[in-house]
Structures are given as C-alpha cells and as structure tokens.
Design a protein around this motif. Structure first.
Motif, mmCIF file in Angstrom:
data_model
loop_
_atom_site.group_PDB
_atom_site.id
_atom_site.type_symbol
_atom_site.label_atom_id
_atom_site.label_comp_id
_atom_site.label_asym_id
_atom_site.label_seq_id
_atom_site.Cartn_x
_atom_site.Cartn_y
_atom_site.Cartn_z
ATOM 1 N N PRO A 21 -10.897 -36.145 27.124
ATOM 2 C CA PRO A 21 -10.431 -37.262 27.946
ATOM 3 C C PRO A 21 -10.125 -38.362 26.695
ATOM 4 O O PRO A 21 -9.085 -39.136 27.026
ATOM 5 C CB PRO A 21 -11.603 -37.919 28.551
ATOM 6 N N VAL A 22 -10.657 -38.188 25.496
ATOM 7 C CA VAL A 22 -10.128 -39.453 24.503
ATOM 8 C C VAL A 22 -8.842 -38.869 24.198
ATOM 9 O O VAL A 22 -7.775 -40.036 24.112
ATOM 10 C CB VAL A 22 -11.003 -39.319 23.413
ATOM 11 N N ASP A 23 -8.511 -37.741 24.042
ATOM 12 C CA ASP A 23 -7.032 -37.307 23.690
ATOM 13 C C ASP A 23 -6.240 -37.662 24.932
ATOM 14 O O ASP A 23 -5.005 -38.269 24.706
ATOM 15 C CB ASP A 23 -6.889 -35.910 23.738
ATOM 16 N N ALA A 24 -6.479 -37.439 26.109
ATOM 17 C CA ALA A 24 -5.790 -37.964 27.445
ATOM 18 C C ALA A 24 -5.295 -39.196 27.511
ATOM 19 O O ALA A 24 -4.253 -40.070 27.564
ATOM 20 C CB ALA A 24 -6.389 -37.333 28.507
ATOM 21 N N LEU A 25 -6.578 -40.286 27.052
ATOM 22 C CA LEU A 25 -6.271 -41.756 27.366
ATOM 23 C C LEU A 25 -5.409 -42.305 26.162
ATOM 24 O O LEU A 25 -4.877 -43.326 26.229
ATOM 25 C CB LEU A 25 -7.728 -42.221 27.450
ATOM 26 N N PHE A 26 -5.618 -41.636 24.997
ATOM 27 C CA PHE A 26 -5.038 -41.945 23.697
ATOM 28 C C PHE A 26 -3.797 -41.346 23.125
ATOM 29 O O PHE A 26 -3.727 -41.412 22.064
ATOM 30 C CB PHE A 26 -6.180 -42.377 22.857
ATOM 31 N N ASP B 255 -0.873 -41.334 23.265
ATOM 32 C CA ASP B 255 0.626 -41.776 22.817
ATOM 33 C C ASP B 255 0.018 -42.675 21.347
ATOM 34 O O ASP B 255 0.939 -43.493 20.978
ATOM 35 C CB ASP B 255 1.054 -42.718 23.885
ATOM 36 N N MET B 256 -0.918 -42.764 20.986
ATOM 37 C CA MET B 256 -1.432 -43.490 19.810
ATOM 38 C C MET B 256 -0.859 -42.891 18.664
ATOM 39 O O MET B 256 -1.216 -41.830 18.460
ATOM 40 C CB MET B 256 -3.209 -43.978 19.883
ATOM 41 N N PRO B 257 -0.349 -43.511 17.766
ATOM 42 C CA PRO B 257 -0.033 -42.876 16.474
ATOM 43 C C PRO B 257 -0.980 -42.537 15.496
ATOM 44 O O PRO B 257 -2.193 -43.496 15.487
ATOM 45 C CB PRO B 257 1.081 -43.918 15.819
ATOM 46 N N ARG B 258 -0.968 -41.294 15.416
ATOM 47 C CA ARG B 258 -2.117 -40.842 14.369
ATOM 48 C C ARG B 258 -1.855 -41.241 12.746
ATOM 49 O O ARG B 258 -0.921 -41.171 12.374
ATOM 50 C CB ARG B 258 -2.479 -39.449 14.449
ATOM 51 N N PRO B 259 -2.892 -41.694 12.107
ATOM 52 C CA PRO B 259 -2.708 -42.156 10.662
ATOM 53 C C PRO B 259 -2.214 -41.150 9.911
ATOM 54 O O PRO B 259 -2.730 -40.043 9.926
ATOM 55 C CB PRO B 259 -3.958 -42.791 10.415
ATOM 56 N N PRO B 260 -1.575 -41.195 8.832
ATOM 57 C CA PRO B 260 -1.079 -40.205 8.171
ATOM 58 C C PRO B 260 -2.152 -39.493 7.239
ATOM 59 O O PRO B 260 -2.186 -38.362 6.656
ATOM 60 C CB PRO B 260 -0.038 -40.573 7.393
ATOM 61 N N ALA B 261 -3.130 -40.310 6.790
ATOM 62 C CA ALA B 261 -3.999 -39.868 5.858
ATOM 63 C C ALA B 261 -5.429 -39.972 6.722
ATOM 64 O O ALA B 261 -5.849 -40.788 7.463
ATOM 65 C CB ALA B 261 -4.399 -41.317 4.794
ATOM 66 N N LEU C 97 -8.568 -42.282 9.575
ATOM 67 C CA LEU C 97 -8.924 -42.031 11.024
ATOM 68 C C LEU C 97 -10.191 -42.655 11.125
ATOM 69 O O LEU C 97 -11.400 -42.100 11.250
ATOM 70 C CB LEU C 97 -9.128 -40.498 11.154
ATOM 71 N N ASN C 98 -10.416 -43.978 11.105
ATOM 72 C CA ASN C 98 -11.657 -44.803 11.170
ATOM 73 C C ASN C 98 -11.417 -46.076 12.134
ATOM 74 O O ASN C 98 -10.187 -46.622 12.170
ATOM 75 C CB ASN C 98 -11.829 -45.574 9.737
ATOM 76 N N VAL C 99 -12.486 -46.036 12.927
ATOM 77 C CA VAL C 99 -12.250 -47.287 14.068
ATOM 78 C C VAL C 99 -11.972 -48.528 13.528
ATOM 79 O O VAL C 99 -11.196 -49.268 14.015
ATOM 80 C CB VAL C 99 -13.838 -47.357 14.716
ATOM 81 N N VAL C 100 -12.721 -49.071 12.422
ATOM 82 C CA VAL C 100 -12.392 -50.476 12.033
ATOM 83 C C VAL C 100 -10.837 -50.373 11.201
ATOM 84 O O VAL C 100 -10.099 -51.571 11.662
ATOM 85 C CB VAL C 100 -13.330 -50.812 10.811
ATOM 86 N N TRP C 101 -10.355 -49.303 10.526
ATOM 87 C CA TRP C 101 -9.076 -49.347 10.031
ATOM 88 C C TRP C 101 -8.164 -49.494 11.280
ATOM 89 O O TRP C 101 -6.977 -50.118 11.212
ATOM 90 C CB TRP C 101 -8.852 -48.163 9.175
ATOM 91 N N LEU C 102 -8.336 -48.604 12.170
ATOM 92 C CA LEU C 102 -7.359 -48.557 13.447
ATOM 93 C C LEU C 102 -7.161 -50.073 14.107
ATOM 94 O O LEU C 102 -6.156 -50.429 14.399
ATOM 95 C CB LEU C 102 -7.757 -47.485 14.436
ATOM 96 N N MET C 103 -8.605 -50.479 14.423
ATOM 97 C CA MET C 103 -8.460 -51.654 15.056
ATOM 98 C C MET C 103 -7.675 -52.895 14.242
ATOM 99 O O MET C 103 -6.783 -53.688 14.984
ATOM 100 C CB MET C 103 -9.877 -52.252 15.128
ATOM 101 N N PHE C 104 -7.490 -52.998 13.044
ATOM 102 C CA PHE C 104 -6.740 -53.898 12.359
ATOM 103 C C PHE C 104 -5.470 -53.389 11.971
ATOM 104 O O PHE C 104 -4.835 -54.463 11.626
ATOM 105 C CB PHE C 104 -7.498 -54.373 11.120
ATOM 106 N N HIS C 105 -5.058 -52.179 11.768
ATOM 107 C CA HIS C 105 -3.876 -51.645 11.385
ATOM 108 C C HIS C 105 -2.868 -50.959 12.121
ATOM 109 O O HIS C 105 -1.825 -50.403 11.699
ATOM 110 C CB HIS C 105 -4.047 -50.879 9.998
ATOM 111 N N ASN C 106 -3.480 -50.771 13.547
ATOM 112 C CA ASN C 106 -2.712 -49.743 14.404
ATOM 113 C C ASN C 106 -2.120 -50.751 15.618
ATOM 114 O O ASN C 106 -2.900 -51.244 16.154
ATOM 115 C CB ASN C 106 -3.554 -48.700 15.071
ATOM 116 N N PRO C 107 -1.080 -51.132 15.743
ATOM 117 C CA PRO C 107 -0.503 -51.854 16.713
ATOM 118 C C PRO C 107 -0.735 -51.538 17.916
ATOM 119 O O PRO C 107 -0.955 -52.347 18.860
ATOM 120 C CB PRO C 107 1.158 -52.041 16.491
#
Length: 273
Positions: free
Chosen positions: A134-139, A141-147, A151-161
């Motif tokens: 379900p996480v994959d299904a809901l998310f 279309d989220m771009p996955r980070p190259p590194a 793949l960190n909740v905090v990094w994604l919150m501030f750096h993933n539009p």
C-alpha cells in the motif's frame, strides 16, 4: 563528546531565551534588553555559580550531576520531555552504534498483515528500510532519491517537492518532524549517521535550519495526518508506532483508516485488497 556538550549548551541557551523573567519570578527592569533570562538569573535560580553555568552553555563542562540537571530543569521551567532531553544530552557519550540489523521476516509478515493500511520500518535516524505494497500504491508517483542515504523521512520532507504537494499542512508536518529529530538528538549524539544527516539538512535547507534552531522537541505520540492524493483526494489517516523489542533501532510506523470507513474502502480499492 564535544558535539554533545555543544548541543547541551545550545539547548540551555534556547530555553533561557524563551523564558520570560516574570515567569521565573524575576521583575524585569526598565532598561532590560536581554531576551528571556540572563545567565546570572538562571545560575541563581539553579544555585550554581555564574562562571560554571557560563562554561556549561559554552560546552566547556562535562560530568554534570543529576541533582544539578534537575535544578536547571526547574529554573528553566522545562517540560517533562525537555527535562528528559536535557538528561540525555548531559549523559555519557553513546558508543558508535553497529550497523542496523536487517528487517526480519517477522516484521515483513507484520507489514503484510496490516494491509491495506500503510506500514513502513524506520530507524532512529529516520531512514526508511522497508515498506508494504500500500505504501508503494499510495506513493508510486513519488520520485525516488538517487542515493540510498537519501531514502530518509526527514531528507524527503525537506528536499522532495512531491512531499510538499501531498501534505496539505506541510509546514506543520515539517516542524513536528524536526522536533522529533531534536527529541532523538541526545540519544544519537555519538552516532555519525545522525550527525551527518543533521549537518546536511542544516547546510541545504533554510527551513530545516530555522526549525532546528528553535530547539523545539516533541516525543512521538499517535495522531492523525492528512494526505492529498490525485485519485483519492484529501484523506485523513491515523498513525501509530510499534517499537521492535529485539532491535531498538527499528520501529514499525502504521498509517491506518478506521475499519468500515470510506477512507478504508478507498485504500482497499487503491491497493486492490
């Protein structure tokens, strides 16, 4: 050790600057320019010398006794969570942690069992290490980070539009997440992974840097979170955390809808459950 002492000094200074003199029993004079309490006022209220307290804020003191820490907590009117945070920051430096253990088959079974609700595994450094369908299904279309490190909740919150678009209350979520990271700082002062994450965020995100500088802390509490999804619209999910007893570095975070609710039915349709 040095990083922990510096963090302790910054925390004390932030709490001192936030406490109004009258709230601590002092009468501010007409020419008072210092925001919050002066160092000498904290020292007097905690029954310690001004020189020693100044050194403590400057990160030049180690081995502070529990009695003195409790006295400082009372002088600064710390909350229970802030008091605990102060004790952790003043504790012995943590040994460098071993690499996180692999996600066990039992935890992966648990992730499948909570479907169609969302389940993922995070470390105490907020790294994402496993999640369910379900996480994959809901998310999806989220771009996955190259590194992998990102793949960190905090990094994604501030750096993933994508995150800003999907959280209608992004700023409140980002502030709460930063306060959760702050809450973990005392326990993780000896963890180079944690320090590297905080340093990178401070260097690359003005918003994180501002939230971090406030020294707000909050312990984790179950609550609700709103998502915005192109197929489902805005949905509200409850969330809770399950600690993994045999691996304190891992927790299972579950976002779920009340059984029988319209949101639960929508999640089931989205995931084909």
């Amino acid at each position: 050790m040095e990083a922990r002492r510096r963090e302790l000094g910054d925390f004390l200074r932030s709490r001192r600057n936030r406490l109004a003199p009258q709230d601590a029993g002092f009468t501010p004079g007409p020419r008072r320019r210092t925001p919050g309490l002066r160092r000498e006022e904290v020292a007097a209220a905690a029954d310690v010398s001004l020189t020693w307290y100044t050194w403590l804020e400057q990160g030049r003191v180690s081995g502070v006794s529990r009695q003195v820490l409790d006295s400082l907590a009372r002088a600064l009117r710390l909350s229970d969570a802030e008091h605990r945070h102060l004790l952790e920051l003043a504790g012995d430096p943590a040994a460098e942690p071993a690499a996180p253990a692999a996600v066990t088959c039992e935890i992966r079974d648990l992730l499948r069992m909570v479907e169609p609700n969302l389940g993922h595994v995070v470390t105490r450094c907020f790294d994402l290490v496993a999640w369910n369908a379900p996480v994959d299904a809901l998310f999806r279309d989220m771009p996955r980070p190259p590194a992998a490190e990102d793949l960190n909740v905090v990094w994604l919150m501030f750096h993933n539009p994508w995150m800003r678009d999907r959280f209608p209350e992004w700023e409140a979520e980002a502030r709460r997440l930063t306060a959760l990271v702050r809450n973990e700082a005392g326990r993780q002062a000896g963890n180079p992974r944690f320090q590297r994450l905080v340093d990178r965020l401070n260097a690359t995100s003005p918003e994180f840097r501002a939230f971090w500088a406030s020294h707000d802390i909050t312990p984790f509490t179950p609550s609700e979170r709103r998502f915005r999804h192109p197929a489902l619209g805005e949905i509200t999910l409850r969330f809770m955390k399950i600690n993994v007893e045999n691996d304190p570095d891992q927790s299972v975070l579950v976002h779920y809808a009340p059984p029988g609710s319209a949101t639960a039915a929508a999640l089931a349709r989205l995931t084909g459950a």
